[in-house]
Design a protein around this motif. Structure first.
Motif, PDB file in Angstrom:
ATOM      1  N   UNK A 198       0.841  -1.201   0.000  1.00 43.90           N
ATOM      2  CA  UNK A 198       0.000   0.000   0.000  1.00 43.90           C
ATOM      3  C   UNK A 198       0.873   1.247   0.000  1.00 43.90           C
ATOM      4  N   UNK A 199       0.537   2.158  -0.900  1.00 48.11           N
ATOM      5  CA  UNK A 199       1.281   3.405  -1.033  1.00 48.11           C
ATOM      6  C   UNK A 199       0.346   4.604  -0.923  1.00 48.11           C
ATOM      7  N   UNK A 200       0.883   5.691  -0.392  1.00 46.30           N
ATOM      8  CA  UNK A 200       0.272   7.004  -0.589  1.00 46.30           C
ATOM      9  C   UNK A 200       0.925   7.525  -1.858  1.00 46.30           C
ATOM     10  N   UNK A 201       0.103   7.795  -2.857  1.00 42.47           N
ATOM     11  CA  UNK A 201       0.719   8.185  -4.119  1.00 42.47           C
ATOM     12  C   UNK A 201       0.304   9.597  -4.514  1.00 42.47           C
ATOM     13  N   UNK A 202       1.100  10.140  -5.415  1.00 40.14           N
ATOM     14  CA  UNK A 202       0.816  11.462  -5.951  1.00 40.14           C
ATOM     15  C   UNK A 202       1.645  11.692  -7.192  1.00 40.14           C
ATOM     16  N   UNK A 203       1.640  12.922  -7.671  1.00 40.86           N
ATOM     17  CA  UNK A 203       2.370  13.248  -8.888  1.00 40.86           C
ATOM     18  C   UNK A 203       3.266  14.462  -8.673  1.00 40.86           C
ATOM     19  N   UNK A 204       4.384  14.445  -9.365  1.00 37.45           N
ATOM     20  CA  UNK A 204       5.261  15.606  -9.385  1.00 37.45           C
ATOM     21  C   UNK A 204       4.700  16.616 -10.381  1.00 37.45           C
ATOM     22  N   UNK A 205       5.349  17.764 -10.459  1.00 37.59           N
ATOM     23  CA  UNK A 205       4.914  18.757 -11.433  1.00 37.59           C
ATOM     24  C   UNK A 205       5.012  18.253 -12.857  1.00 37.59           C
ATOM     25  N   UNK A 206       5.908  17.288 -13.089  1.00 39.59           N
ATOM     26  CA  UNK A 206       6.066  16.692 -14.416  1.00 39.59           C
ATOM     27  C   UNK A 206       5.099  15.533 -14.630  1.00 39.59           C
ATOM     28  N   UNK A 207       4.244  15.294 -13.673  1.00 41.95           N
ATOM     29  CA  UNK A 207       3.235  14.234 -13.694  1.00 41.95           C
ATOM     30  C   UNK A 207       3.862  12.846 -13.644  1.00 41.95           C
ATOM     31  N   UNK A 208       5.002  12.757 -12.987  1.00 38.34           N
ATOM     32  CA  UNK A 208       5.587  11.459 -12.685  1.00 38.34           C
ATOM     33  C   UNK A 208       4.883  10.926 -11.443  1.00 38.34           C
ATOM     34  N   UNK A 250       4.476   9.027  -8.166  1.00 38.51           N
ATOM     35  CA  UNK A 250       5.386   8.664  -7.086  1.00 38.51           C
ATOM     36  C   UNK A 250       4.611   8.040  -5.937  1.00 38.51           C
ATOM     37  N   UNK A 251       5.152   6.960  -5.381  1.00 39.57           N
ATOM     38  CA  UNK A 251       4.503   6.320  -4.246  1.00 39.57           C
ATOM     39  C   UNK A 251       5.424   6.253  -3.039  1.00 39.57           C
ATOM     40  N   UNK A 252       4.877   6.524  -1.875  1.00 40.70           N
ATOM     41  CA  UNK A 252       5.596   6.363  -0.610  1.00 40.70           C
ATOM     42  C   UNK A 252       4.857   5.298   0.190  1.00 40.70           C
ATOM     43  N   UNK A 253       5.567   4.240   0.659  1.00 39.74           N
ATOM     44  CA  UNK A 253       4.877   3.232   1.468  1.00 39.74           C
ATOM     45  C   UNK A 253       4.042   3.887   2.558  1.00 39.74           C
ATOM     46  N   UNK A 254       2.820   3.420   2.738  1.00 44.30           N
ATOM     47  CA  UNK A 254       1.870   4.093   3.620  1.00 44.30           C
ATOM     48  C   UNK A 254       2.430   4.274   5.025  1.00 44.30           C
ATOM     49  N   UNK A 255       3.090   3.260   5.549  1.00 43.57           N
ATOM     50  CA  UNK A 255       3.633   3.376   6.905  1.00 43.57           C
ATOM     51  C   UNK A 255       4.663   4.499   6.989  1.00 43.57           C
ATOM     52  N   UNK A 256       5.503   4.586   5.977  1.00 44.41           N
ATOM     53  CA  UNK A 256       6.512   5.652   5.940  1.00 44.41           C
ATOM     54  C   UNK A 256       5.859   7.017   5.786  1.00 44.41           C
ATOM     55  N   UNK A 257       4.834   7.087   4.932  1.00 42.28           N
ATOM     56  CA  UNK A 257       4.134   8.356   4.730  1.00 42.28           C
ATOM     57  C   UNK A 257       3.486   8.822   6.022  1.00 42.28           C
ATOM     58  N   UNK A 258       2.919   7.892   6.777  1.00 42.65           N
ATOM     59  CA  UNK A 258       2.285   8.248   8.047  1.00 42.65           C
ATOM     60  C   UNK A 258       3.321   8.724   9.065  1.00 42.65           C
ATOM     61  N   UNK A 259       4.479   8.090   9.076  1.00 44.78           N
ATOM     62  CA  UNK A 259       5.546   8.506   9.994  1.00 44.78           C
ATOM     63  C   UNK A 259       5.998   9.932   9.702  1.00 44.78           C
ATOM     64  N   UNK A 260       6.030  10.288   8.412  1.00 43.57           N
ATOM     65  CA  UNK A 260       6.494  11.623   8.023  1.00 43.57           C
ATOM     66  C   UNK A 260       5.372  12.656   8.035  1.00 43.57           C
ATOM     67  N   UNK A 261       4.163  12.217   8.339  1.00 42.82           N
ATOM     68  CA  UNK A 261       3.051  13.162   8.418  1.00 42.82           C
ATOM     69  C   UNK A 261       2.503  13.591   7.075  1.00 42.82           C
ATOM     70  N   UNK A 262       2.775  12.808   6.015  1.00 43.89           N
ATOM     71  CA  UNK A 262       2.259  13.155   4.700  1.00 43.89           C
ATOM     72  C   UNK A 262       0.748  12.920   4.659  1.00 43.89           C
TER      73      UNK A 262
END
Length: 433
Positions: A393-403, A405-417
């Motif tokens: 499971x990832x929290x995903x999004x896009x860069x300005x170039x529409x690439x 990108x996924x961050x593992x959900x646990x890591x995203x939660x730790x960083x407060x994303x």
């Protein structure tokens, strides 16, 4: 009462669906997912290919099957091109043109014999959709280019061009910012013709993109909006003047969808496209001079009438040479009423499939190559929602170039994303499309 919506086709359709949703919401309807049982189903159709027609029909019938007592309405381009066939379809209770989209809720209420405010749900006037972190904003309608394969100019105003005034664009962008959106995608049927109202199909070239540039500048001044992204552009709008101005707008995303359609000049001529492959490459090179690693994406049609194997190989070699960030591959689909539909030497479905598969395979390589350039770099990512890919499971999004990108959900939660926020992210994984 409950209303559900489904959108097929282009970004303009997505924008117009949002407008229709707001019409129904203001009249007291509860908006539900298209998969749910609803009292009213609105299918915003597309007719750009035979596949789009078939998909439109399938979704219409799926809605009626979901609730046989529901009111099912087809709206948009397939309605404009479908003619009498729609009237004979028992799954359709009403068909509305593109012009009708502005008043579709009122017309549906009339068909149902209901007065406004009698839908049984408290009105939610002024609400805006929050199901995406970016919003499409249609600022232009109509196309007068009349490419030989394309039905869209005929179903979108017959070549008439309409542009949204700058003041209205700013007002709408402010509303979107107030609703919490961080990114706005400016779009249109022929976006490069924004601000051009003449019948001369070359006028947007002489305008050098200044009207569209002014729209981007004004939208970018709205506080709260972090990104301005452009929809599909005509290659000929790309000029030194246009890019000099665009490069000075920090909120402008370095993501450019330049429709190519073919990398072979003889095919481009038959398509009534007004540039050569060399000129297209010059535009791509220009973008790469003004922006660092811009994402340049495109559309390509395979199997256009008369396309020889040599012409196809020219297109494939051209794409291998310029190596774009992504390619959307379409198999040519005859559209009744267009010049290409009656051209000789129509290509067989078998050859279209072979050529399509080859380019799709190439495109996957280019897309992966482009995304991997950013691994190890820090980019700003607008997070959207969670997805599961390869069991993780990832929290995903896009860069300005529409690439993507996924961050593992646990890591995203730790960083407060959080979703609908932009963060600096060191790229460790680029998700597949």
């Amino acid at each position: 009462m409950k209303a559900a919506f489904l959108t097929l086709g282009c970004k303009v359709n997505f924008y117009e669906t949002e407008e229709m949703i707001e019409q129904f919401r203001q009249r007291g309807f509860e908006i539900v997912d298209f998969k749910e049982k609803a009292d009213v189903y609105i299918i915003n159709t597309c007719t750009v290919t035979n596949m789009a027609d078939r998909k439109s029909r399938q979704m219409i019938h799926r809605a009626k099957k979901k609730n046989p007592q529901s009111f099912v309405a087809a709206v948009g381009c397939y309605v404009e091109s479908g003619g009498g066939a729609l009237a004979e379809d028992p799954a359709i209770d009403a068909a509305f043109s593109n012009r009708d989209k502005r008043t579709v809720a009122e017309q549906v209420l009339q068909r149902l014999g209901l007065a406004e405010g009698s839908t049984g749900v408290e009105s939610q006037r002024g609400a805006l959709s929050q199901d995406r972190t970016r919003s499409f904003l249609k600022i232009q309608d109509g196309c007068n280019q009349f490419c030989s394969y394309c039905i869209i100019p005929y179903v979108r105003g017959g070549g008439k061009l309409v542009s949204t005034p700058l003041g209205e664009i700013v007002s709408q962008v402010r509303n979107l910012a107030a609703a919490g959106y961080k990114e706005v995608v400016l779009t249109g049927i022929h976006l490069s013709s924004y601000g051009v109202e003449t019948s001369d199909a070359r006028e947007f070239v002489r305008a050098k993109g200044e009207p569209l540039l002014a729209a981007v500048r004004e939208a970018a001044r709205v506080e709260g909006i972090r990104r301005i992204r452009l929809g599909s552009l005509e290659p000929r709008i790309i000029s030194e003047e246009f890019l000099q101005g665009l490069a000075q707008i920090d909120k402008a995303c370095p993501h450019f969808h330049l429709s190519l359609q073919s990398g072979c000049d003889t095919v481009l001529q038959r398509m009534n496209r007004h540039y050569t492959a060399v000129e297209y490459k010059e535009k791509v090179d220009m973008l790469r001079r003004y922006f660092h690693e811009p994402a340049v994406t495109t559309d390509v049609i395979v199997g256009f009438p008369g396309e020889t194997d040599s012409e196809f190989q020219q297109t494939r070699a051209f794409l291998q040479d310029i190596r774009l960030a992504d390619i959307h591959v379409f198999k040519y689909s005859p559209r009744s009423g267009t010049p290409a539909a009656v051209m000789e030497e129509q290509i067989s479905p078998e050859w279209k499939n072979i050529r399509s598969e080859l380019l799709i395979s190439d495109a996957e390589i280019y897309r992966r190559e482009y995304g991997e350039r950013f691994i190890g770099q820090t980019e700003q990512v607008l997070f959207e929602e969670t997805i599961v890919e390869n069991g993780e499971t990832y929290l995903y999004g896009h860069t300005g170039r529409y690439v993507k990108v996924g961050v593992p959900l646990s890591e995203a939660q730790e960083q407060g994303f959080r979703a609908n926020e932009i963060y600096d992210v060191r790229i460790g994984k680029v998700l597949s499309k």
